[in-house]
Design a protein around this motif. Structure first.
Motif, PDB file in Angstrom:
ATOM      1  N   VAL A  51     -16.558 -51.022 -35.507  1.00  0.00           N
ATOM      2  CA  VAL A  51     -16.902 -52.150 -34.477  1.00  0.00           C
ATOM      3  C   VAL A  51     -16.275 -51.519 -33.091  1.00  0.00           C
ATOM      4  N   LEU A  52     -15.344 -50.775 -32.809  1.00  0.00           N
ATOM      5  CA  LEU A  52     -14.950 -50.270 -31.687  1.00  0.00           C
ATOM      6  C   LEU A  52     -15.999 -49.370 -31.240  1.00  0.00           C
ATOM      7  N   LEU A  53     -16.523 -48.473 -32.071  1.00  0.00           N
ATOM      8  CA  LEU A  53     -17.664 -47.421 -31.451  1.00  0.00           C
ATOM      9  C   LEU A  53     -18.835 -48.103 -31.028  1.00  0.00           C
ATOM     10  N   THR A  54     -19.383 -49.078 -31.957  1.00  0.00           N
ATOM     11  CA  THR A  54     -20.475 -49.978 -31.588  1.00  0.00           C
ATOM     12  C   THR A  54     -20.215 -50.613 -30.087  1.00  0.00           C
ATOM     13  N   SER A  55     -19.252 -51.053 -29.972  1.00  0.00           N
ATOM     14  CA  SER A  55     -18.808 -51.987 -28.724  1.00  0.00           C
ATOM     15  C   SER A  55     -18.836 -50.818 -27.610  1.00  0.00           C
ATOM     16  N   ALA A  56     -18.410 -49.642 -27.803  1.00  0.00           N
ATOM     17  CA  ALA A  56     -18.357 -48.870 -26.589  1.00  0.00           C
ATOM     18  C   ALA A  56     -19.974 -48.233 -26.301  1.00  0.00           C
ATOM     19  N   VAL A  57     -20.361 -47.904 -27.332  1.00  0.00           N
ATOM     20  CA  VAL A  57     -22.096 -47.583 -27.177  1.00  0.00           C
ATOM     21  C   VAL A  57     -22.731 -48.725 -26.557  1.00  0.00           C
ATOM     22  N   VAL A  58     -22.744 -49.817 -26.661  1.00  0.00           N
ATOM     23  CA  VAL A  58     -23.460 -51.099 -26.282  1.00  0.00           C
ATOM     24  C   VAL A  58     -23.024 -51.287 -24.942  1.00  0.00           C
ATOM     25  N   THR A 160     -13.698 -41.887 -25.465  1.00  0.00           N
ATOM     26  CA  THR A 160     -14.250 -41.086 -24.227  1.00  0.00           C
ATOM     27  C   THR A 160     -15.329 -41.768 -23.727  1.00  0.00           C
ATOM     28  N   LEU A 161     -16.051 -42.589 -24.251  1.00  0.00           N
ATOM     29  CA  LEU A 161     -17.038 -43.557 -23.700  1.00  0.00           C
ATOM     30  C   LEU A 161     -16.367 -44.453 -22.802  1.00  0.00           C
ATOM     31  N   TYR A 162     -15.443 -45.413 -23.300  1.00  0.00           N
ATOM     32  CA  TYR A 162     -14.686 -46.196 -22.440  1.00  0.00           C
ATOM     33  C   TYR A 162     -13.808 -45.538 -21.407  1.00  0.00           C
ATOM     34  N   LEU A 163     -13.429 -44.217 -21.308  1.00  0.00           N
ATOM     35  CA  LEU A 163     -12.965 -43.514 -20.316  1.00  0.00           C
ATOM     36  C   LEU A 163     -13.836 -43.161 -19.156  1.00  0.00           C
ATOM     37  N   GLY A 164     -15.202 -43.307 -19.381  1.00  0.00           N
ATOM     38  CA  GLY A 164     -16.080 -43.072 -18.614  1.00  0.00           C
ATOM     39  C   GLY A 164     -16.932 -41.775 -18.592  1.00  0.00           C
ATOM     40  N   VAL A 165     -16.795 -41.196 -19.596  1.00  0.00           N
ATOM     41  CA  VAL A 165     -17.725 -39.905 -20.038  1.00  0.00           C
ATOM     42  C   VAL A 165     -18.888 -40.152 -19.770  1.00  0.00           C
ATOM     43  N   ALA A 166     -19.795 -39.165 -19.211  1.00  0.00           N
ATOM     44  CA  ALA A 166     -21.194 -39.794 -18.785  1.00  0.00           C
ATOM     45  C   ALA A 166     -21.901 -39.913 -20.311  1.00  0.00           C
ATOM     46  N   ALA A 167     -22.878 -41.098 -20.170  1.00  0.00           N
ATOM     47  CA  ALA A 167     -23.419 -41.281 -21.291  1.00  0.00           C
ATOM     48  C   ALA A 167     -25.042 -40.820 -21.267  1.00  0.00           C
ATOM     49  N   ASP A 168     -25.413 -40.039 -20.315  1.00  0.00           N
ATOM     50  CA  ASP A 168     -26.766 -39.709 -20.321  1.00  0.00           C
ATOM     51  C   ASP A 168     -27.387 -38.438 -21.470  1.00  0.00           C
TER      52      ASP A 168
END
Length: 246
Positions: A51-58, A160-168
């Protein structure tokens, strides 16, 4: 008191102790499975982290960006969509987004299915090839605990996504730079092969080898050959598939 003596005397670990010992003293966890084959806590942890990962991805990547990243990682897919009309391309993007949603929201159930398949494969292998005495429920429980490092991987990816790592360049099949293939800019079979040698995957293989030998009462080498042997087959099939289908 030895681990075997604890099992015989009825003394055992709590579910939380099992999870902790999976990382600190895995033999204790896998020996305790001989006493009790319950596996609910690893599943709950995987569910929560999923759930946490899905939230971060979205929130941090977005479905459109996730699709674009997947397209960029597949030359075959790029060539296929290059000839599509705008309407057909929009339909393909919509279909890919739907598949990602199903994969992420249904992740814990799919993960449980994978655990079941792994257990179904390892159970007859260790018993009939190496003369083990494992009960299926114990092998299934063991695999659930051995897969816990992958939950850690998903947790780190979410953080890492929540900490602002580039999502590109984020993709679900290679979320972290914990393998050499992650750093290959050119997609293809070599990247797929090198991505298979992931730190977390190796961790799982080690745990599963230890656990399988314990629950089947065989030599450690039997557990290692069973687990790593099937993993090598899977890696080769995946790499060949990537070479043929892209």
């Amino acid at each position: 008191m030895s681990d075997e003596a604890m099992v015989q005397s009825g003394q055992g670990l709590s579910q939380v102790e099992r999870v902790v010992d999976t990382f600190m003293a895995p033999s204790k966890t896998f020996t305790d499975i001989l006493r009790d084959a319950s596996w609910w806590l690893p599943f709950v942890l995987s569910l929560v982290i999923g759930v946490l990962l899905t939230s971060a991805v979205v929130q941090k990547v977005g479905w459109e960006q996730l699709v674009d990243n997947q397209v960029q990682s597949s030359p075959t897919l790029q060539s296929k969509i290059a000839t599509l009309t705008p309407v057909a391309l929009a339909a393909v993007h919509k279909q890919m987004i739907l598949s990602f949603k199903v994969g992420l929201f249904g992740g814990p159930l799919f993960a449980l299915l994978i655990v079941l398949i792994v257990a179904v494969v390892l159970w007859p292998t260790i018993n009939f090839v190496f003369g083990g005495k494992a009960e299926f429920k114990r092998v299934f429980c063991m695999v659930n605990y051995a897969y816990l490092p992958l939950a850690i991987k998903s947790l780190v990816a979410a953080l890492t996504l929540y900490l602002g790592v580039a999502a590109d360049n984020f993709t679900l099949d290679n979320m972290l730079g914990t393998n050499v293939g992650y750093y290959f800019s050119t997609p293809g079979p070599l990247k797929t092969l090198l991505s298979s040698f992931d730190v977390f995957t190796v961790w799982v293989l080690i745990l599963m080898s230890i656990g399988l030998a314990i629950v089947a009462n065989t030599k450690k080498s039997a557990g290692f050959i069973s687990v790593v042997g099937w993993w090598v087959v899977t890696v080769l099939l995946t790499t060949v598939s990537k070479a043929v289908f892209g």
